[in-house]
Design a protein around this motif. Structure first.
Motif, PDB file in Angstrom:
ATOM      1  N   LEU A   1       0.833  -1.210   0.000  1.00 30.08           N
ATOM      2  CA  LEU A   1       0.000   0.000   0.000  1.00 30.08           C
ATOM      3  C   LEU A   1       0.866   1.258   0.000  1.00 30.08           C
ATOM      4  N   GLU A   2       1.963   1.188   0.758  1.00 31.22           N
ATOM      5  CA  GLU A   2       2.822   2.343   0.890  1.00 31.22           C
ATOM      6  C   GLU A   2       3.601   2.613  -0.403  1.00 31.22           C
ATOM      7  N   ARG A   3       4.182   1.522  -0.939  1.00 32.35           N
ATOM      8  CA  ARG A   3       5.026   1.669  -2.112  1.00 32.35           C
ATOM      9  C   ARG A   3       4.237   2.007  -3.371  1.00 32.35           C
ATOM     10  N   VAL A   4       3.139   1.254  -3.565  1.00 30.40           N
ATOM     11  CA  VAL A   4       2.422   1.380  -4.823  1.00 30.40           C
ATOM     12  C   VAL A   4       1.432   2.538  -4.781  1.00 30.40           C
ATOM     13  N   PHE A   5       0.731   2.690  -3.639  1.00 29.31           N
ATOM     14  CA  PHE A   5      -0.313   3.700  -3.602  1.00 29.31           C
ATOM     15  C   PHE A   5       0.051   4.894  -2.727  1.00 29.31           C
ATOM     16  N   GLY A   6       1.198   4.807  -2.067  1.00 34.65           N
ATOM     17  CA  GLY A   6       1.610   5.899  -1.204  1.00 34.65           C
ATOM     18  C   GLY A   6       0.685   6.127  -0.021  1.00 34.65           C
ATOM     19  N   ILE A   7       0.093   5.039   0.487  1.00 36.82           N
ATOM     20  CA  ILE A   7      -0.827   5.172   1.621  1.00 36.82           C
ATOM     21  C   ILE A   7      -0.056   4.968   2.924  1.00 36.82           C
ATOM     22  N   GLU A   8      -0.370   5.780   3.916  1.00 43.99           N
ATOM     23  CA  GLU A   8       0.236   5.627   5.239  1.00 43.99           C
ATOM     24  C   GLU A   8      -0.125   4.266   5.821  1.00 43.99           C
ATOM     25  N   PRO A   9       0.773   3.675   6.631  1.00 39.96           N
ATOM     26  CA  PRO A   9       0.467   2.366   7.229  1.00 39.96           C
ATOM     27  C   PRO A   9      -0.869   2.362   7.968  1.00 39.96           C
ATOM     28  N   ILE A  10      -1.624   1.292   7.778  1.00 44.59           N
ATOM     29  CA  ILE A  10      -2.930   1.167   8.432  1.00 44.59           C
ATOM     30  C   ILE A  10      -2.832   0.092   9.512  1.00 44.59           C
ATOM     31  N   TYR A  11      -3.330   0.408  10.718  1.00 40.28           N
ATOM     32  CA  TYR A  11      -3.369  -0.595  11.794  1.00 40.28           C
ATOM     33  C   TYR A  11      -4.640  -1.421  11.629  1.00 40.28           C
ATOM     34  N   PHE A  12      -4.595  -2.356  10.664  1.00 43.81           N
ATOM     35  CA  PHE A  12      -5.810  -3.070  10.271  1.00 43.81           C
ATOM     36  C   PHE A  12      -6.558  -3.678  11.452  1.00 43.81           C
ATOM     37  N   LEU A  13      -5.797  -4.321  12.353  1.00 44.31           N
ATOM     38  CA  LEU A  13      -6.464  -5.069  13.426  1.00 44.31           C
ATOM     39  C   LEU A  13      -7.077  -4.173  14.496  1.00 44.31           C
ATOM     40  N   THR A  14      -6.819  -2.878  14.410  1.00 43.49           N
ATOM     41  CA  THR A  14      -7.428  -1.993  15.400  1.00 43.49           C
ATOM     42  C   THR A  14      -8.529  -1.149  14.772  1.00 43.49           C
ATOM     43  N   LYS A  15      -8.828  -1.400  13.501  1.00 38.08           N
ATOM     44  CA  LYS A  15      -9.842  -0.601  12.805  1.00 38.08           C
ATOM     45  C   LYS A  15     -11.170  -1.347  12.803  1.00 38.08           C
ATOM     46  N   THR A  16     -12.196  -0.705  13.330  1.00 41.31           N
ATOM     47  CA  THR A  16     -13.490  -1.378  13.405  1.00 41.31           C
ATOM     48  C   THR A  16     -14.024  -1.735  12.017  1.00 41.31           C
ATOM     49  N   GLU A  17     -13.661  -0.947  11.003  1.00 40.59           N
ATOM     50  CA  GLU A  17     -14.238  -1.226   9.684  1.00 40.59           C
ATOM     51  C   GLU A  17     -13.629  -2.462   9.024  1.00 40.59           C
ATOM     52  N   TYR A  18     -12.436  -2.907   9.460  1.00 44.39           N
ATOM     53  CA  TYR A  18     -11.808  -4.056   8.822  1.00 44.39           C
ATOM     54  C   TYR A  18     -11.941  -5.345   9.632  1.00 44.39           C
ATOM     55  N   PHE A  19     -12.217  -5.203  10.939  1.00 44.37           N
ATOM     56  CA  PHE A  19     -12.033  -6.353  11.815  1.00 44.37           C
ATOM     57  C   PHE A  19     -12.862  -7.571  11.420  1.00 44.37           C
ATOM     58  N   ARG A  20     -14.161  -7.370  11.182  1.00 52.68           N
ATOM     59  CA  ARG A  20     -15.012  -8.521  10.840  1.00 52.68           C
ATOM     60  C   ARG A  20     -14.560  -9.166   9.542  1.00 52.68           C
ATOM     61  N   GLY A  21     -14.153  -8.339   8.596  1.00 56.55           N
ATOM     62  CA  GLY A  21     -13.647  -8.867   7.328  1.00 56.55           C
ATOM     63  C   GLY A  21     -12.436  -9.758   7.553  1.00 56.55           C
ATOM     64  N   ILE A  22     -11.526  -9.302   8.420  1.00 59.09           N
ATOM     65  CA  ILE A  22     -10.318 -10.085   8.699  1.00 59.09           C
ATOM     66  C   ILE A  22     -10.696 -11.426   9.324  1.00 59.09           C
ATOM     67  N   ILE A  23     -11.666 -11.393  10.251  1.00 62.93           N
ATOM     68  CA  ILE A  23     -12.106 -12.634  10.904  1.00 62.93           C
ATOM     69  C   ILE A  23     -12.677 -13.606   9.875  1.00 62.93           C
ATOM     70  N   VAL A  24     -13.562 -13.094   9.007  1.00 59.85           N
ATOM     71  CA  VAL A  24     -14.215 -13.977   8.043  1.00 59.85           C
ATOM     72  C   VAL A  24     -13.196 -14.539   7.051  1.00 59.85           C
ATOM     73  N   VAL A  25     -12.321 -13.675   6.535  1.00 61.58           N
ATOM     74  CA  VAL A  25     -11.353 -14.131   5.538  1.00 61.58           C
ATOM     75  C   VAL A  25     -10.378 -15.141   6.149  1.00 61.58           C
ATOM     76  N   SER A  26      -9.902 -14.863   7.376  1.00 64.64           N
ATOM     77  CA  SER A  26      -8.938 -15.813   7.942  1.00 64.64           C
ATOM     78  C   SER A  26      -9.607 -17.142   8.282  1.00 64.64           C
ATOM     79  N   ALA A  27     -10.893 -17.103   8.643  1.00 66.79           N
ATOM     80  CA  ALA A  27     -11.599 -18.363   8.896  1.00 66.79           C
ATOM     81  C   ALA A  27     -11.750 -19.152   7.603  1.00 66.79           C
ATOM     82  N   ILE A  28     -12.048 -18.452   6.501  1.00 76.00           N
ATOM     83  CA  ILE A  28     -12.139 -19.144   5.215  1.00 76.00           C
ATOM     84  C   ILE A  28     -10.786 -19.749   4.861  1.00 76.00           C
ATOM     85  N   TRP A  29      -9.733 -18.960   5.036  1.00 76.08           N
ATOM     86  CA  TRP A  29      -8.383 -19.420   4.705  1.00 76.08           C
ATOM     87  C   TRP A  29      -8.061 -20.707   5.463  1.00 76.08           C
TER      88      TRP A  29
END
Lengths: 292, 312
Positions: B154-182
């Motif tokens: 994200l940083e290199r290609v899109f120049g986005i500041e690091p995101i603390y994914f696991l502390t963001k309410t908008e990503y958390f459920r997605g992370i849970i569902v995707v990792s369970a599928i994985w």
């Protein structure tokens, strides 16, 4: 059968899809391996993806020389061997007896089956184990509650039922009692099932950490998974919450390489063994689905 | 487990039958004893849900309080928050996690090379054998703001500041569902792969002669062949709508995502084991078990009606 153009295109697409799936499964695995053997600078620059940069094994030396790791590894081996051994014996004796006719068999069968559908739940179980049986901080609390699995008893029982009754009759005529029949006659004849069920139990003992977390206070009884949990997550969590670390661990807050080397070391035995045992799991799952 | 078949043979006196049964009782004793200690005693321990349990007074010495704890948590805002999270995450897993193994099994079935098929299948099982501790470590690695590859890209290609994914309410459920599928899709596909292997190949040949292409064959033969197992697994999953495994959430969540990620099992753990609210959390556990039982029971009835197959 001749293939249409669409089918050939689909074949290519299908193979591509499967390669994508493989990449998704293997990426995090290769990533953690690479992180564990890369130099700290490369990691902090976020250069490491699926191959090592600045290859070195320092982190593995750190993990191997870590006293807590060694102690947890020993505990894991001990729990897995002892736990699996007794679990298989209990499963075998129970399932053999349940293929026989005896007084009050129906009630006793229900006694076993009911536990598949009802449980006390987390807290009542905790109270009984910790306050009534007083098993906190013992190896027993990590072994005893996991020895009986009614599901595997059912699987093994249906295996024993397929054995011809002449086998048992011959054994009784030779003067063998029930115990001798179980261990000398039945056991060798259902060796593949025994192997499969041993694998299930061994995996669950090897991967145990939850009971360590709730019943064990000191690090003498830690398992590898719990060691890993503390090493990997306490630091992460302590940044955001008030999770307190023990003083001992505060001093050795592990570095990224150490954590990743620990992850690899904990997972390695399983990754090496699973290709050889997976067919048992698949069989078990399918027969479980058929049996319910 | 089926009950004993009725004894049609001659009835001997009770004492003789008891004596003959002794060896079997001895064989059953260890298993029965263990179940008594670790299953039946905790079931009896449920009474603390109706008492004010104090470890010093013990289970019997603690005073009865009736439904006090049930009323307390049912009228408590934070309980309904974790209830809502549990149902929402389950719902996502149903929508995204459930169809994926079916899709994977169908795609795998069409692979021509048997060796490639076997290899993919074996590798797809790998995550199932890893503990949640290991899998959660992989997830935190990949998503780490300081070292993770996702933030690196994200940083290199899109120049986005690091995101603390696991502390963001908008990503958390997605992370849970995707990792369970994985972790689970490979093993979950086993049911479908086994069912696919059981479909009569003559059906395909007949359909091909009738001029049906592969897609139509999949629609008219393969999917109906999977119908029963799909229905069974679907109702089973719906039967556990208010249960979410403790380990995955517990290892990945943190206080910043409690609003979206705290579920009944993690809430019970914190309130019960950490804050020693034993009676209150037992009451929550009992309620959960009762609802679970009702859900599984109805799911079982639905399964019997739709697929002619039931658990018991």
């Amino acid at each position: 059968m001749k293939k249409t153009r669409g089918e050939i295109v689909f074949q290519y697409f299908d193979v591509l899809f499967m390669i994508l799936i493989l990449a998704i499964i293997l990426f995090p695995v290769l990533n953690v391996i690479s992180l564990s053997v890369s130099s700290r600078d490369a990691i902090l620059n976020k250069e490491v993806s699926i191959y090592p940069i600045g290859f070195n094994l320092a982190a593995y030396e750190d993990v191997m020389s870590n006293t807590q790791f060694k102690r947890s590894l020993l505990n894991n081996v001990f729990l897995t061997v002892i736990g699996t051994f007794f679990a298989v014996i209990v499963t075998l004796m129970t399932s053999f007896a349940l293929t026989k006719e005896f007084l009050a068999k129906k009630i006793i069968s229900y006694y076993f089956v009911i536990t598949m559908y009802f449980s006390g739940g987390l807290i009542p179980t905790y109270i009984i184990v910790a306050n009534v049986l007083k098993l906190r901080n013992t190896y027993a609390v990590l072994i005893l509650p996991s020895l009986v699995s009614v599901f595997y008893i059912i699987v093994m029982r249906s295996q024993i039922e397929t054995m011809p009754s002449s086998v048992f009759e011959a054994s009784y005529i030779d003067g063998a009692n029930e115990f001798q029949t179980v261990f000398l006659i039945v056991l060798p004849m259902i060796a593949p099932t025994i192997a499969a069920i041993s694998m299930f139990f061994a995996l669950s003992f090897w991967n145990m950490w939850y009971n360590v977390m709730i019943y064990i206070d000191h690090d003498k009884h830690w398992t590898l998974q719990y060691f890993l949990r503390v090493v990997v997550f306490e630091k992460f969590l302590s940044q955001y919450s008030s999770t307190s670390l023990t003083v001992e661990f505060e001093e050795m807050i592990p570095e990224q390489n150490f954590r990743n080397a620990a992850v690899v070391m904990v997972a390695l035995p399983i990754v090496c063994i699973y290709p050889f045992v997976q067919k048992y799991f698949v069989k078990g799952i399918i027969s479980g689905a058929v049996k319910g | 487990m089926q009950a004993a078949s009725p004894r049609t043979t001659q009835k001997k006196p009770l004492s003789v039958r008891f004596k003959k049964s002794i060896p079997y009782y001895l064989l059953l004793l260890p298993g029965m004893l263990l179940l008594f200690l670790f299953n039946y005693m905790p079931i009896g321990g449920i009474v603390i849900a109706f008492k004010d349990f104090s470890p010093f007074k013990g289970i019997w010495g603690s005073p009865w309080v009736g439904l006090k704890h049930f009323i307390y948590f049912l009228t408590n805002e934070s309980f309904w928050r974790v209830m809502r999270n549990t149902i929402i995450i389950n719902f996502y897993q149903l929508i995204f996690g459930f169809p994926f193994p079916i899709f994977f099994a169908l795609m795998l079935n069409e692979i021509a090379s048997n060796r490639f098929k076997k290899a993919i299948q074996t590798i797809s099982y790998l995550p199932h054998f890893l503990s949640w501790v290991v899998v959660a470590s992989l997830v935190t690695n990949v998503l780490s703001p300081s070292e993770g590859i996702v933030n690196g890209v994200l940083e290199r290609v899109f120049g986005i500041e690091p995101i603390y994914f696991l502390t963001k309410t908008e990503y958390f459920r997605g992370i849970i569902v995707v990792s369970a599928i994985w972790k689970n899709f490979g093993m979950n596909s086993v049911y479908y792969i086994a069912s696919l292997a059981g479909i009569d190949t003559e059906l395909y040949e007949a359909a091909a002669i009738d001029g049906a292409g592969r897609l139509r064959q999949t629609w008219h033969i393969t999917l109906p062949g999977l119908r029963n197992i799909i229905v069974v697994l679907l109702v089973l999953q719906m039967g556990s709508m208010i249960t979410i495994g403790f380990e995955q959430i517990f290892l990945l969540y943190n206080s910043m995502v409690y609003d979206v990620g705290d579920v009944i099992s993690t809430y019970t753990y914190r309130l019960g084991i950490v804050n020693t609210q034993f009676s209150l959390t037992s009451a929550i556990g009992v309620t959960q078990s009762v609802v679970n039982f009702i859900l599984v029971y109805s799911a079982n009835r639905i399964s019997r009606a739709l697929a002619g197959w039931s658990l018991w």
